[in-house]
Motif scaffolding. Structure first.
Motif, mmCIF file in Angstrom:
data_model
loop_
_atom_site.group_PDB
_atom_site.id
_atom_site.type_symbol
_atom_site.label_atom_id
_atom_site.label_comp_id
_atom_site.label_asym_id
_atom_site.label_seq_id
_atom_site.Cartn_x
_atom_site.Cartn_y
_atom_site.Cartn_z
ATOM 1 N N ARG A 143 0.848 -1.214 0.000
ATOM 2 C CA ARG A 143 0.000 0.000 0.000
ATOM 3 C C ARG A 143 0.870 1.245 0.000
ATOM 4 O O ARG A 143 0.576 2.222 -0.683
ATOM 5 C CB ARG A 143 -0.899 0.015 1.232
ATOM 6 C CG ARG A 143 -2.032 -0.951 1.115
ATOM 7 C CD ARG A 143 -2.921 -0.886 2.332
ATOM 8 N NE ARG A 143 -3.539 -2.189 2.491
ATOM 9 C CZ ARG A 143 -4.347 -2.513 3.474
ATOM 10 N NH1 ARG A 143 -4.651 -1.633 4.407
ATOM 11 N NH2 ARG A 143 -4.868 -3.707 3.534
ATOM 12 N N GLN A 144 1.953 1.197 0.792
ATOM 13 C CA GLN A 144 2.796 2.382 0.817
ATOM 14 C C GLN A 144 3.547 2.539 -0.504
ATOM 15 O O GLN A 144 3.845 3.651 -0.928
ATOM 16 C CB GLN A 144 3.754 2.374 2.020
ATOM 17 C CG GLN A 144 4.467 3.700 2.249
ATOM 18 C CD GLN A 144 3.517 4.873 2.441
ATOM 19 O OE1 GLN A 144 2.698 5.189 1.559
ATOM 20 N NE2 GLN A 144 3.594 5.527 3.589
ATOM 21 N N ARG A 145 3.803 1.433 -1.185
ATOM 22 C CA ARG A 145 4.372 1.549 -2.533
ATOM 23 C C ARG A 145 3.400 2.304 -3.447
ATOM 24 O O ARG A 145 3.813 3.111 -4.279
ATOM 25 C CB ARG A 145 4.691 0.175 -3.122
ATOM 26 C CG ARG A 145 5.957 -0.442 -2.559
ATOM 27 C CD ARG A 145 6.191 -1.841 -3.076
ATOM 28 N NE ARG A 145 7.263 -2.462 -2.312
ATOM 29 C CZ ARG A 145 8.560 -2.416 -2.659
ATOM 30 N NH1 ARG A 145 8.919 -1.828 -3.771
ATOM 31 N NH2 ARG A 145 9.473 -2.963 -1.892
ATOM 32 N N VAL A 146 2.125 2.014 -3.295
ATOM 33 C CA VAL A 146 1.126 2.761 -4.072
ATOM 34 C C VAL A 146 1.193 4.245 -3.688
ATOM 35 O O VAL A 146 1.142 5.131 -4.551
ATOM 36 C CB VAL A 146 -0.303 2.211 -3.860
ATOM 37 C CG1 VAL A 146 -1.301 2.977 -4.729
ATOM 38 C CG2 VAL A 146 -0.373 0.709 -4.160
ATOM 39 N N GLY A 147 1.335 4.489 -2.391
ATOM 40 C CA GLY A 147 1.480 5.873 -1.922
ATOM 41 C C GLY A 147 2.677 6.558 -2.580
ATOM 42 O O GLY A 147 2.596 7.713 -3.011
ATOM 43 N N PHE A 148 3.795 5.845 -2.675
ATOM 44 C CA PHE A 148 4.992 6.372 -3.354
ATOM 45 C C PHE A 148 4.686 6.632 -4.831
ATOM 46 O O PHE A 148 5.008 7.688 -5.363
ATOM 47 C CB PHE A 148 6.127 5.338 -3.308
ATOM 48 C CG PHE A 148 6.993 5.391 -2.085
ATOM 49 C CD1 PHE A 148 6.459 5.571 -0.823
ATOM 50 C CD2 PHE A 148 8.360 5.245 -2.206
ATOM 51 C CE1 PHE A 148 7.277 5.592 0.300
ATOM 52 C CE2 PHE A 148 9.192 5.274 -1.086
ATOM 53 C CZ PHE A 148 8.646 5.436 0.157
#
Ligand code: ADP
Ligand code: MG
Length: 252
Positions: free
Chosen positions: A150-155
């Protein structure tokens, strides 16, 4: 307070003599930031380090132009900042993804808001998704992904905007230790890529090891009210020091 900075790049953002106060629940004034001076320059990663409540997120919101200071000046590329900073993109601790949208649509959202045409949007989103290691997850929904993904998506959602300034508010705090370490490494690797468009990363953290690991410069915020009590220039050879003379010899 002045400390020799490792960065010699052009000043992107300047905050001069910033005071920020809020009105509390019972009408009292809450002084959150007091006389803060900060410059963000091309080529540097800056960490804002401080305890919970010291005003780190408030400072980041001022840089993003999501808040205006009670007094003081905020400039971006030598012009006073009015409203949202056009050069900044944010990554949040809690990811802040839209649960009803796929990975692809989450990443495209900011481009849509900026009026980018659908075909170009799709192309840029796919590139960002690929770049951050989410190839194959374009049609997944956030709830199907791990915290790290999910945080990769945020990035990806931030990087797709090709921002001058990448503003990160405790981006690794909600992740387990190993996932956080992987993503920190990924960030440094991206930063070290020659075609990485972002010129400056400003990362908020309460983790001193993380600050020293990632940043060229650490600004320490004291509490009540938040003011900068120390500025530390970190001097360690890391991949992102590609801009420093001799770096090629270190890595190649
Ligand atoms: P940090 O990110 O360092 O934990 P914050 O910038 O979130 O700190 O908050 C600093 C202080 O300002 C806290 O006491 C918080 O409650 C207060 N604060 C932040 N935003 C607001 C707001 N919009 N209204 C009132 N108080 C606020
Ligand atoms: Mg915060």
């Amino acid at each position: 307070m002045t400390t020799e900075s490792l960065a010699t790049g052009e000043v992107l953002m300047e905050l001069c003599d910033i005071d920020m106060s809020f009105t509390g629940a019972s009408g009292e004034r809450l002084n959150v930031l007091d006389a803060v001076n900060l410059q963000l320059r091309e080529g540097e990663i800056v960490a804002l380090l401080g305890r919970s409540g010291s005003g780190k997120s408030t400072l980041l919101r001022l840089i993003a132009g999501l808040l205006a200071p009670t007094s003081g000046q905020v400039t971006y590329r030598d012009a006073p900042l009015r409203g949202a900073n056009p050069g900044a993109a944010l990554v949040f601790q809690s990811f802040a993804l839209m649960p009803w949208l796929t990975v692809q649509d989450n990443v495209e959202l900011g481009l849509a808001a900026r009026g980018v045409a659908p075909a170009a949007r799709r192309q840029r989103a796919l590139e960002a998704i690929d770049r951050i290691g989410l190839d194959g997850f374009e049609t997944a929904y956030p709830k199907e992904l791990s915290g790290g993904m999910r945080q990769r998506v945020g990035f990806a959602r931030a990087l797709v905007l090709e921002p001058d300034l990448l503003l990160m508010d405790e981006p690794f705090s909600a992740l387990d230790v190993l996932t956080a370490e992987n993503l920190r490494t990924e960030l440094v690797n991206l930063w070290s890529t020659k075609d990485f468009p972002t010129k400056c990363v400003c990362i908020v953290t309460h983790n001193i090891e993380e600050a020293v690991q990632l940043a060229d410069r650490v600004m320490v915020l004291g509490s009540n009210p938040g003011r900068i009590i120390a500025e530390i220039a970190v001097d360690a050879p890391r991949p992102r020091d590609r801009r420093a003379p001799g770096f090629e010899a270190l890595v190649d």
